[in-house]
Design a protein around this motif. Structure first.
Motif, PDB file in Angstrom:
ATOM      1  N   MET A 248       3.400  21.460   6.285  1.00  0.00           N
ATOM      2  CA  MET A 248       3.253  19.999   6.212  1.00  0.00           C
ATOM      3  C   MET A 248       4.243  19.293   7.134  1.00  0.00           C
ATOM      4  O   MET A 248       3.902  18.344   7.830  1.00  0.00           O
ATOM      5  N   ALA A 252       3.082  16.961  10.286  1.00  0.00           N
ATOM      6  CA  ALA A 252       3.401  15.527  10.317  1.00  0.00           C
ATOM      7  C   ALA A 252       3.989  15.119  11.671  1.00  0.00           C
ATOM      8  O   ALA A 252       3.784  13.990  12.129  1.00  0.00           O
ATOM      9  N   ALA A 365       2.070  -3.666  10.101  1.00  0.00           N
ATOM     10  CA  ALA A 365       3.436  -3.126  10.066  1.00  0.00           C
ATOM     11  C   ALA A 365       3.922  -2.702  11.440  1.00  0.00           C
ATOM     12  O   ALA A 365       5.103  -2.509  11.663  1.00  0.00           O
TER      13      ALA A 365
ATOM     14  N   SER B 113       4.835   0.150   4.260  1.00  0.00           N
ATOM     15  CA  SER B 113       3.750  -0.520   4.967  1.00  0.00           C
ATOM     16  C   SER B 113       3.399   0.168   6.282  1.00  0.00           C
ATOM     17  O   SER B 113       2.331  -0.077   6.834  1.00  0.00           O
ATOM     18  N   ASP B 114       4.274   1.029   6.780  1.00  0.00           N
ATOM     19  CA  ASP B 114       4.043   1.629   8.093  1.00  0.00           C
ATOM     20  C   ASP B 114       3.696   3.116   7.934  1.00  0.00           C
ATOM     21  O   ASP B 114       4.509   3.887   7.431  1.00  0.00           O
ATOM     22  N   PRO B 115       2.499   3.535   8.369  1.00  0.00           N
ATOM     23  CA  PRO B 115       2.130   4.953   8.231  1.00  0.00           C
ATOM     24  C   PRO B 115       3.126   5.890   8.914  1.00  0.00           C
ATOM     25  O   PRO B 115       3.301   7.028   8.481  1.00  0.00           O
ATOM     26  N   MET B 116       3.763   5.421   9.984  1.00  0.00           N
ATOM     27  CA  MET B 116       4.747   6.282  10.662  1.00  0.00           C
ATOM     28  C   MET B 116       5.960   6.526   9.769  1.00  0.00           C
ATOM     29  O   MET B 116       6.560   7.593   9.797  1.00  0.00           O
ATOM     30  N   ASP B 119       4.815   8.851   6.913  1.00  0.00           N
ATOM     31  CA  ASP B 119       4.704  10.248   7.336  1.00  0.00           C
ATOM     32  C   ASP B 119       6.067  10.940   7.412  1.00  0.00           C
ATOM     33  O   ASP B 119       6.131  12.168   7.429  1.00  0.00           O
ATOM     34  N   LYS B 120       7.145  10.152   7.466  1.00  0.00           N
ATOM     35  CA  LYS B 120       8.471  10.795   7.448  1.00  0.00           C
ATOM     36  C   LYS B 120       8.725  11.484   6.106  1.00  0.00           C
ATOM     37  O   LYS B 120       9.512  12.415   6.029  1.00  0.00           O
ATOM     38  N   PHE B 121       8.075  11.001   5.079  1.00  0.00           N
ATOM     39  CA  PHE B 121       8.166  11.692   3.788  1.00  0.00           C
ATOM     40  C   PHE B 121       7.669  13.130   3.947  1.00  0.00           C
ATOM     41  O   PHE B 121       8.258  14.061   3.399  1.00  0.00           O
ATOM     42  N   SER B 122       6.615  13.303   4.711  1.00  0.00           N
ATOM     43  CA  SER B 122       6.094  14.652   4.955  1.00  0.00           C
ATOM     44  C   SER B 122       6.957  15.403   5.960  1.00  0.00           C
ATOM     45  O   SER B 122       7.234  16.585   5.790  1.00  0.00           O
TER      46      SER B 122
END
Lengths: 366, 145
Positions: A248, A252, A365, B113-116, B119-122
């Motif tokens: 993952m 990412a 955003a 609010s920002d997908p980027m 995605d840092k969570f992943s």
């Protein structure tokens, strides 16, 4: 730095009578003495992107393998590059992602606790092996595709090429880890159906690199990233959970490059947006057919249910929830990439219960 | 030590920063995370954790809606269950890993609010998990004589 010496009396011929060239010592026009400072984590690609060495031209003058920033001799051969505009390959996070990739490499041999695998029920082992068969197959597309395009990329965009090299290594490791898992617990590789190859062929045959990256990074890898996230629910043991989590993280990064590359591309060449939309129109259709293929959906549902007994009351409902999350994430990334798909997609958003407003906020955003 | 307190998160940061050998194999991580714990709805506890390289450089108490790359927001009881599991087993297990909890989203929700940023969570998930797993040592030290 020490003072230059007197280089005027250096020999012009070697002891064997060959002519000698000292231009590199006393005549090169490239920038000298940039002296980048290492950051706390070492000397990174971001640190050395200083002075003229950090300037990536929008339209490079050369098409050779000469390093960007070097003093290039006239008449250097053309390597036949076709991706000669920065917008063709660049993303603002390229250097950061390269460093991240190098720092976060792992080993499928060493870092997975293979010795902790335990015997599973027959149906669960079969389902896991079927999923691993599929993942072993699809993961290598994300290696083959950059390999197909990298040698056509202008060498001035070296950081983008370097990042794609890390992606190729990542995908080799993913193919390795899923192949190992399929074989490691008493099972083996199972069925490879036409659908997977049809999807992969759509990606590999994309007409342009930007179309290819939209199909691969944004669509394909985006979906696989969310599948890996859901490894928490799919994995029958901590061994598989670790596999999914490690994959993952890699996936990412690839999605982060693709999202920001598409954004850079569209911002610098708005005409490319339609080209991307056309690719995704087709790609979404093929991916949906593939994702709903009877073999893929049943294997996933069995894993989500923990066995065939609860496949209907637990497996399929969870699978539907996963699908919703995958499409939501994908559409949000499209917004972030500057190519809103909300109005154009044929994905049944209402049927899946996808919140369109939350997707649109992803675009705001940016 | 209460988990919804700045000293607890400061201790987690200190634990991370004093054990680079745990984080070096995972690689550097740069992310700005806000953790929100809700006990009383009108007064949530929120802390920003800023990670740089293999360190947690800052933990600061902030407003729950403070800007960040991603936010993990849930009832204090859900966080407590996660940290109890970590304390009991040395690391998060089963459905108590942060990835499981945020994936299910029943209690702890991953937001931003920002997908980027999301995605840092992943991208840095295992670093964040190791950071939370440090609670096993922080909480053990607390009860040690």
């Amino acid at each position: 730095m020490s003072e230059p010496k007197d280089y005027s009396n250096l020999p012009t011929m070697s002891p064997l009578g060959a002519p000698l060239d000292w231009a590199w010592l006393r005549g090169a026009k490239s920038e000298w003495g940039v002296h980048p400072k290492p950051s706390p984590r070492g000397l990174t690609m971001l640190d050395i992107a200083s002075g003229s060495y950090g300037e990536v031209p929008d339209h490079p003058a050369h098409r050779s393998m000469a390093p960007r920033g070097a003093d290039i001799e006239a008449g250097t051969p053309d390597m036949g590059y076709i991706l000669n505009d920065k917008a063709d390959v660049w993303a603002e996070n390229t250097r950061e992602l390269y460093e991240e990739a190098v720092a976060r490499q792992w080993s499928a041999t060493r870092d997975i606790p293979w010795g902790e695998l335990r015997e599973l029920d027959d149906d669960v082992e079969h389902a896991m092996c079927q999923l691993c068969t599929l993942l072993t197959e699809v993961e290598m597309i994300a290696a083959d595709l950059p390999a197909k395009w990298m040698w056509r990329m202008n060498h001035e965009f070296i950081e983008a090429k370097m990042f794609l090299c890390t992606q190729i290594m990542d995908e080799a490791r993913h193919a390795e880890v899923f192949r190992k898992r399929a074989l490691a617990n008493g099972g083996g590789l199972l069925l490879s159906r036409n659908g997977a190859t049809s999807l992969l062929r759509t990606i590999i045959e994309a007409k342009s690199y930007t179309q290819a990256t939209a199909l691969m990074h944004l669509l394909g890898e985006g979906f696989v990233l969310d599948l890996f996230r859901m490894g928490e629910l799919i994995a029958p043991s901590d061994v598989e959970k670790r596999i999914f989590r490690m994959c993952m993280q890699d996936e990412a990064r690839h999605v982060a490059y693709g999202t920001m590359h598409i954004r850079y591309s569209v911002e610098h060449d708005p005409d490319v947006a339609e080209e991307i939309h056309e690719a995704l129109d087709h790609g979404e259709m093929v991916l949906t057919e593939f994702g709903t293929a009877p073999d893929v959906s049943t294997a996933l549902a069995v894993l989500l249910a923990g066995g065939v007994e609860h496949v209907e009351d637990k497996g399929f409902p969870l699978s539907l929830e996963m699908t919703k999350k995958q499409f939501t994430s994908y559409l949000a990334r499209c917004e972030r990439a500057g190519i809103s798909r909300v109005e154009r997609t044929k994905i049944p958003l209402d049927l899946l219960g996808i919140d369109i407003e939350s997707i649109r906020s992803a675009g705001r955003a940016a | 030590m209460r988990i919804d307190s700045l000293p607890f998160f400061a201790a987690l940061a200190a634990e991370m920063n004093s054990h680079p050998e745990r984080y070096q194999p995972l690689g550097e991580a740069d992310m700005d995370v806000v953790v929100v714990m809700r006990d009383e709805p009108e007064r949530p506890f929120a802390v920003r954790c800023a990670f740089e390289g293999i360190r947690c450089e800052h933990v600061v108490e902030v407003d729950a809606d403070s800007p960040c790359e991603y936010r993990l927001d849930g009832p204090r009881a859900a966080w407590q269950a996660m940290f109890d599991d970590i304390a009991a087993r040395g690391r998060a297990t089963g459905l108590q890993t942060i990835n499981s909890l945020a994936l299910l989203g029943d209690d702890i929700r991953l937001g931003g609010s920002d997908p980027m940023g999301l995605d840092k969570f992943s991208r840095f998930n295992q670093t964040l998990q190791e950071f939370f797993d440090g609670a096993s040592r922080v909480l053990a030290m607390e009860v040690a004589p």
